[in-house]
Enzyme design. Structure first.
Site, PDB file in Angstrom:
ATOM      1  N   HIS A 162       0.836  -1.228   0.000  1.00 31.05           N
ATOM      2  CA  HIS A 162       0.000   0.000   0.000  1.00 31.05           C
ATOM      3  C   HIS A 162       0.859   1.262   0.000  1.00 31.05           C
ATOM      4  O   HIS A 162       0.430   2.296   0.498  1.00 31.05           O
ATOM      5  CB  HIS A 162      -0.940   0.035   1.209  1.00 31.05           C
ATOM      6  CG  HIS A 162      -1.684  -1.243   1.446  1.00 31.05           C
ATOM      7  ND1 HIS A 162      -2.921  -1.504   0.898  1.00 31.05           N
ATOM      8  CD2 HIS A 162      -1.340  -2.362   2.147  1.00 31.05           C
ATOM      9  CE1 HIS A 162      -3.324  -2.714   1.275  1.00 31.05           C
ATOM     10  NE2 HIS A 162      -2.380  -3.257   2.020  1.00 31.05           N
ATOM     11  N   SER A 283      14.699  21.071 -16.508  1.00 33.37           N
ATOM     12  CA  SER A 283      13.490  21.849 -16.743  1.00 33.37           C
ATOM     13  C   SER A 283      13.884  23.162 -17.404  1.00 33.37           C
ATOM     14  O   SER A 283      14.938  23.716 -17.102  1.00 33.37           O
ATOM     15  CB  SER A 283      12.792  22.111 -15.405  1.00 33.37           C
ATOM     16  OG  SER A 283      11.958  23.244 -15.512  1.00 33.37           O
ATOM     17  N   LYS A 289      15.905  21.467 -11.331  1.00 32.67           N
ATOM     18  CA  LYS A 289      15.273  20.176 -11.621  1.00 32.67           C
ATOM     19  C   LYS A 289      16.175  19.199 -12.371  1.00 32.67           C
ATOM     20  O   LYS A 289      16.902  19.571 -13.275  1.00 32.67           O
ATOM     21  CB  LYS A 289      14.002  20.378 -12.460  1.00 32.67           C
ATOM     22  CG  LYS A 289      12.852  21.042 -11.749  1.00 32.67           C
ATOM     23  CD  LYS A 289      12.304  20.241 -10.572  1.00 32.67           C
ATOM     24  CE  LYS A 289      11.609  18.977 -10.968  1.00 32.67           C
ATOM     25  NZ  LYS A 289      10.394  19.245 -11.751  1.00 32.67           N
ATOM     26  N   GLU A 296       9.891   7.753 -16.966  1.00 33.85           N
ATOM     27  CA  GLU A 296       8.542   8.273 -17.230  1.00 33.85           C
ATOM     28  C   GLU A 296       8.094   7.958 -18.655  1.00 33.85           C
ATOM     29  O   GLU A 296       6.949   7.574 -18.901  1.00 33.85           O
ATOM     30  CB  GLU A 296       8.503   9.790 -17.005  1.00 33.85           C
ATOM     31  CG  GLU A 296       8.539  10.168 -15.538  1.00 33.85           C
ATOM     32  CD  GLU A 296       8.672  11.672 -15.345  1.00 33.85           C
ATOM     33  OE1 GLU A 296       7.931  12.210 -14.542  1.00 33.85           O
ATOM     34  OE2 GLU A 296       9.519  12.302 -16.009  1.00 33.85           O
TER      35      GLU A 296
END
Ligand code: ARG
Length: 469
Positions: A162, A283, A289, A296
């Site tokens: 979980h 970024s 970043k 991804e």
């Protein structure tokens, strides 16, 4: 090119007007099926060789065809072949080029054959080659996983259920879970390959041919396990494409799940893993970043491969026997599936050995979530308490520790004894992370010793699979 300059169609005999310009490009597949050119030529040479051996072609005719096809093959690989949409597909482009080159003998190549069995054969040869490349890439990926798992066999991290800290595990054990997933994929690929490797050639358009062909010979020449046993099925079957797309979807599902974990692990909030800069991007607005774009993107691409599986299933569901032009639509989803999984496997195989593992961060995270609470309950059970009661006692102890913002191992013995008089000084051996993982020392358990055994077993599995080929 004006309508009249277009090359003569190989089937135009019964037609009284030329094809509509748009319909010509609408029905053509050469834009994408030219990637099967090598397989098409290989299939044609095997077919011609068989035709000669059964007396349908003469030796001289076979030689002319073979040399002509080999020259065309060189021309294609040099990029000097000019593909024509007017000639519809890879098969008719090559056949026309052959006739232009060697004259009327070229026209004999198509004896006892149809594009229907030809395209099904090309597709199987093509997919078989690609499956072998994909399996080799999975093996490279697996070797990277095994090497890293060996280094990290005793590195402790929190195991999650979980997404909550559940119990301590070793990072090596986590990586070996990845190995198991991709190993099943590899087995599914070789199983799928056995159904790919059946030869449609000889089924001709749908009913077989009246020429005295030797299908076993052609199958042997092309390395197929056997000819297809039913001509209608041979030209219409695309189960093998669907099966491959299903296996590919599962591969992408696995890579997508790994990606999800990597995105989590590389978040500054978690920071278990750092990916080298060469696998990340920045970024355009936030200078600080460093984004895990590779995982991804792999996660994103899984949707597209599963989409191809769906489109292939829908493509086939309404088709009566035997060949229908719908089948031409099998290629783009298949090719894109192949390209996508090859890219994703490649980037993963490159990236895994480059992980920088933050063992200290992993260990600290495992210390935080009362990950050894189950070990405490098991301890009480060993001292005679029924498991449900032990669960209750430890639940109260955890509640107490949360109130004091302390870990279980930080509580004093006296404090713990207030909850159960079965607790003695040896409890601290069980509350440590190392004690917890080492105790799970059975096949499939997280103990470092078991991880090392799993790695040895995995290396043997790969070795056996490779020597069977
Ligand atoms: N380009 C076609 C395909 O991909 C080849 C077979 C064409 N056969 C036919 N009867 N029109 O399916």
């Amino acid at each position: 090119m004006s309508n009249d300059d277009r090359p003569k169609k190989l089937w135009e005999g019964r037609f009284t007007e030329t094809t509509d310009d748009f319909v010509e490009s609408f029905t053509a597949s050469v834009q994408f099926d030219q990637r099967m050119a090598t397989q098409d030529i290989k299939g044609s040479i095997a077919h011609a060789t068989m035709l000669e051996s059964t007396g349908i072609l003469t030796r001289t005719e076979l030689e002319a065809i073979r040399i002509g096809l080999e020259d065309i093959s060189v021309e294609i690989s040099n990029g000097n072949f000019s593909w024509s949409v007017a000639l519809e597909d890879v098969h008719m482009n090559i056949e026309k080029a052959l006739t232009d080159r060697i004259g009327d003998v070229g026209k004999k190549l198509h004896t006892g054959r149809s594009r229907n069995d030809q395209v099904a054969t090309d597709l199987r040869l093509y997919l078989r080659d690609e499956i072998d490349i994909i399996i080799a890439e999975i093996r490279r990926l697996q070797r990277g996983i095994l090497d890293l798992a060996e280094l990290q066999a005793a590195t402790i991290m929190p195991g999650f259920t979980h997404m909550q800290v559940a119990q301590p595990v070793t990072f090596g054990h986590h990586l070996m879970a990845w190995f198991e997933m991709i190993e099943r994929d590899c087995q599914r690929l070789s199983d799928c390959r056995s159904r790919v490797n059946i030869m449609p050639l000889g089924a001709a358009a749908l009913a077989g041919t009246s020429y005295p062909i030797d299908r076993q010979m052609t199958a042997d020449l092309l390395g197929f396990d056997r000819p297809g046993y039913n001509s209608l099925d041979s030209v219409s079957d695309r189960d093998f494409v669907i099966e491959f797309a299903a296996v590919a979807s599962l591969i992408m599902n696995h890579l997508s799940r790994w990606s999800e974990e990597l995105v989590f692990w590389t978040s500054p909030l978690v920071d278990f893993i750092e990916l080298p800069d060469r696998f990340c991007t920045g970024s355009s607005i936030m200078p600080q970043k460093k984004n895990p774009d590779v995982p991804e993107l792999v996660r994103g691409k899984s949707g597209r491969v599963t989409g191809h599986l769906m489109s292939l299933l829908m493509l086939m569901k309404g088709q009566p026997l035997a060949y229908n032009k719908d089948n031409q639509e099998d290629k783009e989803p298949l090719f894109d599936t192949i390209d996508t999984i090859k890219d994703c496997l490649r980037v993963y195989a490159d990236m895994i050995p480059a992980f920088s593992v933050k063992a200290e961060k992993m260990r600290n995270a495992a210390l935080k979530g009362y990950a050894t609470a189950t070990d405490l309950a098991d301890y009480l059970v060993r001292k005679g308490l029924p498991f449900r009661d032990a669960h209750e006692v430890v639940g109260q102890l955890v509640h107490h520790a949360i109130g004091k913002q302390q870990d279980l191992a930080e509580l004093s013995l006296e404090e713990m004894c207030r909850f159960s008089d079965l607790i003695e000084n040896d409890i601290f051996d069980f509350l440590t992370l190392e004690g917890s993982v080492t105790a799970r020392n059975h096949i499939g358990g997280t103990a470092p010793e078991q991880v090392l055994q799993a790695i040895t077993r995995a290396r043997q599995t790969i070795k056996q699979a490779e020597s069977a080929n």
